[in-house]
Design an enzyme around this catalytic site. Structure first.
Site, PDB file in Angstrom:
ATOM      1  N   ARG A  81     114.119  31.119  -0.410  1.00 17.76           N
ATOM      2  CA  ARG A  81     112.853  31.594   0.134  1.00 17.76           C
ATOM      3  C   ARG A  81     113.083  31.995   1.581  1.00 17.76           C
ATOM      4  NH1 ARG A  81     111.602  31.989  -4.340  1.00 17.76           N
ATOM      5  NH2 ARG A  81     109.830  31.112  -5.473  1.00 17.76           N
ATOM      6  N   HIS A 137     114.280  40.659  -3.635  1.00 19.28           N
ATOM      7  CA  HIS A 137     113.936  39.465  -4.419  1.00 19.28           C
ATOM      8  C   HIS A 137     114.291  39.652  -5.904  1.00 19.28           C
ATOM      9  CE1 HIS A 137     111.213  35.675  -4.319  1.00 19.28           C
ATOM     10  NE2 HIS A 137     112.047  35.619  -5.354  1.00 19.28           N
TER      11      HIS A 137
HETATM   12  C1  GLV Z   1     111.862  33.219  -7.915  1.00 21.00           C
HETATM   13  O1  GLV Z   1     111.776  33.506  -6.774  1.00 21.00           O
HETATM   14  C2  GLV Z   1     111.823  31.878  -8.420  1.00 21.00           C
HETATM   15  O2  GLV Z   1     111.436  30.956  -7.696  1.00 21.00           O
HETATM   16  O3  GLV Z   1     112.162  31.690  -9.589  1.00 21.00           O
END
Ligand code: GLV
Length: 315
Positions: A230, A278
């Protein structure tokens, strides 16, 4: 399965993209043929379980009757930070769900690029330069995994198979599957030993901003950061400063404090930063639906459900 009221089991799907939502609906319906599986359409609805990622802000006001939420993402900050999340609603999250192998691929690709000096060779190619650079033995490239959960272990296995030394940082010191895991009292040492630092931990009060001016200053010179967890784990301006000062050679970033990464953010054009949007691991509905359906069945049968989130620890 019929509830005593005679109602069919109802499952709401809430994910940000329409195509992805349809895929989820179809896969979950295939796993639980007795259930009515529907995509949240912004209207009021009643459901027994919800499956999803980043439910809209009014989701929990509109969708009532929920017995549990099943996170399609490994990270559950999207739920724990949700303003409408009921305090007592049980949450379980996907465990791997096809993500481990993708994360291992992503991390290895970036690690190899660093270890093989590909960035330098790309620059040389652009200038038409033929020059062989030295070779750094793998034994000198210790990979530090900040986080050693289901996904971290999968990544560790892949990296170790290539002969890189692997250490990990977590909430307590221990040796796990032959990996030296350093607890908080040894985190300074962890940063100091990590030539390639991989962030693969949940975002919690304890991990927010863990990569900052101080911890970056402990890392070996010309090291590399890979963040697949994150964005909030990294103090972004401190990272830019560490690269500019030559402390870090650069960073491969898949996640950001603000997503999508805003136009004009310094990362977009920084020569030491490699960006992906992401995608280091996407939950694949065909692999994940069976696991989440099994969790729903366990819940309905009153059996223990693995991957349950403990709110007080934040994951
Ligand atoms: C994606 O970001 C997850 O947390 O699976």
């Amino acid at each position: 399965m019929l509830y005593p009221s005679g109602m069919r089991l109802r499952i709401a799907i809430t994910v940000p993209y329409a195509d992805y939502a349809r895929q989820w609906r179809d896969e979950v319906a295939a796993q639980l043929p007795e259930a009515e599986v529907f995509i949240d359409d912004g209207e009021r609805a009643v459901a027994d379980y919800a499956i999803g990622w980043k439910p809209p802000p009014d989701f929990f006001e509109r969708v009532t009757g929920l017995r549990a939420f099943l996170s399609a993402a490994a990270g559950v900050d999207h739920l724990l930070g949700h303003p409408g999340m009921p305090a007592d609603l049980p949450i379980a999250r996907i465990e791997d769900g096809g993500m481990g192998a993708q994360m291992a691929e992503y991390c290895c690709a970036e690690l190899f690029r660093y270890a093989q000096r590909r960035g330098q060779y790309e620059e040389q190619q652009a200038q038409g330069i033929w020059k062989q650079r030295g070779y750094t033995p793998r034994s000198e490239i210790t990979v530090g995994l900040f986080g050693i959960g289901v996904l971290g272990q999968r990544v560790a296995t892949a990296i170790r198979a290539f002969g890189y030394p692997v250490i990990a940082a977590a909430g307590s010191s221990r040796v796990e599957d032959g990996i030296e895991v350093l607890g908080p009292e040894r985190h300074d040492e962890f940063f100091a030993r990590s030539r390639v630092l991989i962030l693969i931990a949940p975002l919690t009060e304890a991990t927010r901003g863990v990569v900052n001016r101080d911890t970056l200053a402990k890392m070996p010179r010309k090291s590399w950061l890979i963040n697949v967890a994150r964005g909030g784990l990294v103090v972004e301006p401190d990272l830019v400063a560490a690269i500019d000062e030559g402390r870090l050679l650069g960073a491969s970033l898949d996640v950001f404090e603000t997503e999508p990464l805003p136009a004009g953010h310094p990362f977009w054009t920084h020569p030491g930063v490699r960006i992906t949007p992401h995608v280091a691991a996407i939950t694949l509905p065909d692999e994940a639906a069976a696991q989440l359906a099994a969790k729903i069945r366990q819940w309905m049968a009153g059996e223990p459900v693995s991957g349950q989130v403990r709110r007080n620890r934040g994951y």
